[in-house]
Design a protein around this motif. Structure first.
Motif, PDB file in Angstrom:
ATOM      1  N   ARG A   1       0.901  -1.029   0.106  1.00 49.49           N
ATOM      2  CA  ARG A   1      -0.031   0.340  -0.152  1.00 49.49           C
ATOM      3  C   ARG A   1       1.062   1.322  -0.201  1.00 49.49           C
ATOM      4  N   SER A   2       0.742   1.967  -0.761  1.00 48.72           N
ATOM      5  CA  SER A   2       1.270   3.340  -1.193  1.00 48.72           C
ATOM      6  C   SER A   2       0.829   4.684   0.019  1.00 48.72           C
ATOM      7  N   TYR A   3       1.417   5.439   0.693  1.00 46.12           N
ATOM      8  CA  TYR A   3       0.879   6.217   1.986  1.00 46.12           C
ATOM      9  C   TYR A   3       1.469   7.770   1.767  1.00 46.12           C
ATOM     10  N   ASN A   4      -0.026   8.593   1.956  1.00 43.56           N
ATOM     11  CA  ASN A   4       0.249   9.667   2.134  1.00 43.56           C
ATOM     12  C   ASN A   4       0.801  10.382   0.787  1.00 43.56           C
ATOM     13  N   ASN A   5       0.062  10.087   0.087  1.00 44.25           N
ATOM     14  CA  ASN A   5       0.848  10.509  -2.106  1.00 44.25           C
ATOM     15  C   ASN A   5       2.250   9.711  -2.213  1.00 44.25           C
ATOM     16  N   ALA A   6       2.822   8.785  -1.459  1.00 46.05           N
ATOM     17  CA  ALA A   6       3.672   7.843  -2.146  1.00 46.05           C
ATOM     18  C   ALA A   6       3.089   7.418  -3.834  1.00 46.05           C
ATOM     19  N   PRO A   7       3.809   7.533  -4.656  1.00 50.69           N
ATOM     20  CA  PRO A   7       4.037   6.534  -5.992  1.00 50.69           C
ATOM     21  C   PRO A   7       3.710   4.920  -6.043  1.00 50.69           C
TER      22      PRO A   7
ATOM     23  N   ASP B   1      11.022 -13.843 -17.241  1.00 49.77           N
ATOM     24  CA  ASP B   1      11.092 -14.661 -18.409  1.00 49.77           C
ATOM     25  C   ASP B   1      10.371 -15.691 -17.614  1.00 49.77           C
ATOM     26  N   ASP B   2      11.375 -15.923 -16.189  1.00 53.05           N
ATOM     27  CA  ASP B   2      11.161 -16.895 -15.303  1.00 53.05           C
ATOM     28  C   ASP B   2      10.672 -16.807 -14.204  1.00 53.05           C
ATOM     29  N   GLY B   3      10.232 -15.620 -13.868  1.00 54.06           N
ATOM     30  CA  GLY B   3       8.769 -15.008 -12.987  1.00 54.06           C
ATOM     31  C   GLY B   3       9.117 -14.171 -12.040  1.00 54.06           C
ATOM     32  N   THR B   4      10.750 -13.921 -11.996  1.00 53.08           N
ATOM     33  CA  THR B   4      11.066 -13.547 -10.882  1.00 53.08           C
ATOM     34  C   THR B   4      10.142 -12.096 -11.121  1.00 53.08           C
ATOM     35  N   ILE B   5       9.524 -11.234  -9.854  1.00 57.05           N
ATOM     36  CA  ILE B   5       9.040 -10.185  -9.357  1.00 57.05           C
ATOM     37  C   ILE B   5      10.103  -8.821  -9.733  1.00 57.05           C
ATOM     38  N   VAL B   6       9.821  -7.865 -10.456  1.00 57.86           N
ATOM     39  CA  VAL B   6      10.777  -7.147 -10.770  1.00 57.86           C
ATOM     40  C   VAL B   6       9.617  -5.505 -10.150  1.00 57.86           C
ATOM     41  N   ILE B   7      10.372  -5.035  -9.348  1.00 62.60           N
ATOM     42  CA  ILE B   7       9.690  -3.803  -8.415  1.00 62.60           C
ATOM     43  C   ILE B   7      11.293  -2.564  -8.960  1.00 62.60           C
ATOM     44  N   ASP B   8       9.824  -1.925  -9.616  1.00 65.90           N
ATOM     45  CA  ASP B   8      10.749  -0.307  -9.151  1.00 65.90           C
ATOM     46  C   ASP B   8      10.728   0.740  -9.100  1.00 65.90           C
ATOM     47  N   VAL B   9      10.797   1.989  -7.995  1.00 68.19           N
ATOM     48  CA  VAL B   9      10.365   3.071  -7.760  1.00 68.19           C
ATOM     49  C   VAL B   9      11.363   3.969  -7.650  1.00 68.19           C
ATOM     50  N   VAL B  10      10.919   5.335  -8.618  1.00 66.90           N
ATOM     51  CA  VAL B  10      11.545   6.762  -9.107  1.00 66.90           C
ATOM     52  C   VAL B  10      10.705   8.144  -8.172  1.00 66.90           C
ATOM     53  N   LYS B  11      11.530   8.122  -7.784  1.00 63.65           N
ATOM     54  CA  LYS B  11      10.621   9.792  -6.864  1.00 63.65           C
ATOM     55  C   LYS B  11      12.148  10.514  -7.355  1.00 63.65           C
ATOM     56  N   ASN B  12      11.676  11.861  -8.435  1.00 60.53           N
ATOM     57  CA  ASN B  12      12.586  12.815  -8.248  1.00 60.53           C
ATOM     58  C   ASN B  12      12.218  14.297  -7.037  1.00 60.53           C
ATOM     59  N   ASP B  13      12.787  15.094  -7.356  1.00 59.26           N
ATOM     60  CA  ASP B  13      12.812  16.368  -6.290  1.00 59.26           C
ATOM     61  C   ASP B  13      11.721  16.525  -4.933  1.00 59.26           C
TER      62      ASP B  13
END
Length: 755
Positions: A226-232, A240-252
């Motif tokens: 869950r994202s809280y308080n306006n977090a992205p 392909d092997d089912g590995t879960i890939v997660i990215d989060v980017v936030k600038n300034d």
């Protein structure tokens, strides 16, 4: 010193390696390899040197922050029972790298020393987890020269068998430098299927030009977030092997107020992930377990309530319905009847309120306070122990046995997650509640009394009341479904006068006119009590007080001496109590020094007038006599009394905190008062009394002082009240008004003029 905490807070149960010093060589090699790897990262964000003009005056600027979290897909399974105890091998690596521009001396001081737990070792439930932590530090000078700190020159601050804590000095830091550092943690863990919480923190007390997170988790994992308080939101994909890939980017990201009256869970941006090994067997749905590979954004506003209900259903079934568990509560009720009889009271004729109190004190006496020679050290230090909310469920069982028809009220923590945003049952609080007398009960420590509400629960609305059925429903995992959920009562809020500190101080000047003699009586109420009770109250004194309250026929120590087989340990007990008594004087001295922040000497006549552990006498009252320095100055034949210092160093709101957009979450409504009587020495007159009077008052609180003279005594009454535990941001300036008035009054002086 900078106490570093991973900005991505990984709440896994870590267990470490590095058992023997001969492995130091291997560790240094691993550390060197890790540094080479991290410094080789090709991320242009770490090479930024131009700071936006809007952040030019910031004490520090986080140029870039990046976290890598890798959990591989290797597993080895050993089944226990039906597989719920399956143990998996988890190889986990987390690297947190941060580049910080240091703009002033305050930032230099903060980062001049890095401290961290280098190695940690303890046994796991099914095996052992091995953890190694590495650090790399580089200083980048304004001219571009890079100086790498030898991170292997670690100074151990703790070298226990199961934990090694260390610090690393960062030399030659100067204003304008850029600090480039990382922490890397490599873990080889063996774990069960419990949920681990991982937080991505997107706020800091400094502006952040670039924040990024990259995670790769094996397909055996399941993730709820869950994202809280306006977090992205998380950016999720699968390889392909089912590995879960997660990215989060936030600038300034601008800097946030993170320390002054803030609720992180309700006000600051972060992403919360619950990471567990998925399970898709029979009963997984009713147990609330996600399947392997699932990444679910939580939108269920009842998720935590439902989990709490499942947990308490099991607790009710195992702790009350089966295995003769109820007999223990019947025994406690019989003991309460006996205690009532000792006091000359017929238990059966007591009101529900009186019965609840008698049951509460009997439970506390028998379960928590009762002496055991095998736990002597624990009993001596019992004041520092905090109890989990499981004891509140015990109170519910006890009240239910006694026919008081209680409920369990579940509510949100006012500084924690809202009910609608909670993800785990442990996010929520649970209190015992008796509807017929509209009273709450909880046990957090041995100083708690009946009918009081924990500070975290005050003002809770939209609560739920749990009651329990006596038969499991005919469905899978039926014992998880014994809870009936109803709308619960609103929880009251205490007033500032309920949580007061009143210092009665009789002051006189010593014959050499260098010190002030102080006769002190301090009265603490409500939420102000516990922090001082745990330091000053002795276990022996608590037990003697309870023996007297229960009208026992002997003293506490005599009862121990009369126990069978006590001869071999009674001297040990007496010596332990005597040693605690000796330390009590030091505790009183430390209390006075810490509170008044002046030199305190000649401590005597100290003691406890009322322990504050019964609702019929709830105030904690203690006294002492001592001499205090720092208040007097000579001015020729005259004496200047810096009376404003009697309140110690008052709380000051810093200049950078004055601009505020966040609502104000106070710990609780509270008040501080000083009732001072200063004896004017013979041959002197007091001048400047009228100037001591002040008054700043508004709807958020007030600070007032009233000074008068009667004969040779100057009386000063100082009062500061925070009227509420919550204020909207628009009222912040009003809080500042009376807080600043208190800070300014610290400079108040009284002139004693020689006749």
């Amino acid at each position: 010193m900078k106490q570093l905490v991973f900005s991505a807070v990984l709440c896994f149960a870590f267990f470490s390696s590095f058992a023997q010093s001969k492995k130091a060589i291997a560790y240094r090699k691993e550390s060197e390899d890790m540094r080479k790897s991290v410094w080789a990262w090709e991320n242009p964000k770490f090479k930024v040197r131009d700071i936006p003009q809007k952040y030019a005056n910031a004490s520090k600027i986080i140029i870039a922050h990046h976290t890598e979290l890798i959990a591989d897909s290797k597993s080895s399974i050993a089944f226990y029972g039906l597989g719920f105890g399956a143990k998996f091998k988890q190889d986990l690596t987390e690297i947190v790298r941060e580049v910080v521009k240091l703009n002033d001396k305050s930032a230099i001081a903060e980062y001049s020393e890095l401290s961290f737990t280098q190695f940690e070792k303890r046994s796991g439930f099914y095996g052992s987890d091995k953890t190694s932590t590495y650090i790399g530090v580089r200083i980048i000078k304004p001219n571009g020269v890079i100086k790498e700190v030898n991170a292997d020159d670690i100074v151990l601050t703790k070298d226990a068998a199961n934990e090694k804590q260390a610090k690393l000095a960062i030399p030659d830091l100067e204003v304008g430098d850029i600090l480039d550092y990382f922490f890397a943690t490599a873990r080889n863990t063996i774990d069960d299927m419990s949920t681990k919480q991982y937080n991505l923190i997107l706020f800091a007390d400094a502006p952040v030009l670039s924040y990024s997170f990259h995670g790769q988790l094996a397909k055996k994992y399941a993730i709820e977030y869950r994202s809280y308080n306006n977090a992205p939101e998380l950016n999720v994909r699968k390889n392909d092997d089912g590995t879960i890939v997660i990215d989060v980017v936030k600038n300034d990201i601008p800097s946030f107020e993170t320390s002054l009256w803030v609720s992180v869970s309700r006000q600051l941006p972060f992403i919360r992930m619950n990471i567990a090994q998925g399970f898709k067997g029979i009963g997984s749905e009713s147990l609330g377990i996600s399947k392997p590979g699932e990444v679910i954004k939580v939108t269920n506003e009842r998720m935590a309530i439902e989990e709490k209900a499942r947990t308490y259903s099991l607790d009710y079934y195992n702790g009350y319905l089966i295995r003769n568990a109820k007999k223990e509560y019947e025994r406690l009720e019989d003991l309460a009847k006996q205690k009532a009889k000792q006091k000359g009271v017929n238990y059966e004729l007591l009101s529900n309120e009186e019965k609840a109190a008698m049951l509460y004190y009997t439970f506390r006496f028998d379960w928590l306070l009762k002496f055991s020679i095998y736990r002597l050290a624990d009993k001596i230090n019992i004041g520092y122990r905090e109890y989990d909310e499981g004891y509140n469920l015990v109170l519910f069982f006890l009240f239910k046995t006694a026919g008081l028809n209680p409920d369990v009220v579940v509510c949100e923590d006012r500084m924690g997650y809202r009910v609608s945003e909670s993800m785990n049952g442990t996010d929520l609080l649970a209190l015992a509640y008796i509807p017929s007398i509209k009273s709450f009960f909880s046990v957090r420590n041995i100083f708690d009394v009946p009918f009081t509400i924990p500070v975290a629960a005050e003002g809770a609305q939209n609560t739920s009341s749990f009651s329990f059925e006596h038969r499991a429903k005919d469905k899978p995992a039926g014992v998880n479904n014994l809870t009936e959920i109803k709308t619960g009562p609103d929880v009251p809020v205490s007033k500032s006068s309920n949580n007061s500190r009143v210092e009665k101080l009789r002051l006189s000047i010593t014959s050499d006119q260098s010190l002030v003699s102080v006769k002190r009586t301090c009265t603490l109420k409500g939420h102000n009590k516990h922090a001082v009770q745990e330091k000053l109250l002795l276990y022996e004194d608590i037990m003697n007080y309870e023996f007297k309250e229960f009208n026992e026929s002997t003293t506490f120590l005599d009862e121990i001496a009369d126990e069978k087989g006590s001869k071999k340990y009674i001297e040990e007990v007496k010596n332990a109590f005597a040693e605690a008594k000796k330390k009590q004087k030091d505790a009183f001295l430390k209390d006075a020094k810490n509170y008044f922040e002046q030199e305190i000497t000649n401590m005597k006549d100290f003691g406890i007038d009322n322990p504050g552990i019964r609702h019929t006498a709830p105030d904690f009252i203690y006294r002492s006599t001592f001499e205090m320095g720092g208040l007097l100055k000579k001015a020729g034949n005259n004496i200047i009394v810096e009376i404003g210092k009697i309140q110690g160093t008052p709380f000051v709101i810093k200049e950078e905190q004055l601009k505020r957009d966040l609502d104000v979450y106070m710990p609780f409504a509270r008040s501080i008062e000083y009732h001072v009587e200063l004896e004017i020495p013979e041959g002197y007159t007091a001048e400047g009394i009228a100037a001591l009077n002040t008054k700043v008052e508004n709807e958020t609180g007030f600070f007032t002082t009233e000074a008068t003279q009667n004969g040779n005594t100057v009386s000063i009454k100082i009062r500061k009240h925070y009227l509420h535990n919550f204020e909207s941001a628009k009222n912040f300036e009003k809080i500042v008004a009376f807080v600043n008035a208190s800070a300014e009054w610290a400079n108040a002086k009284l002139l004693l003029k020689k006749k």
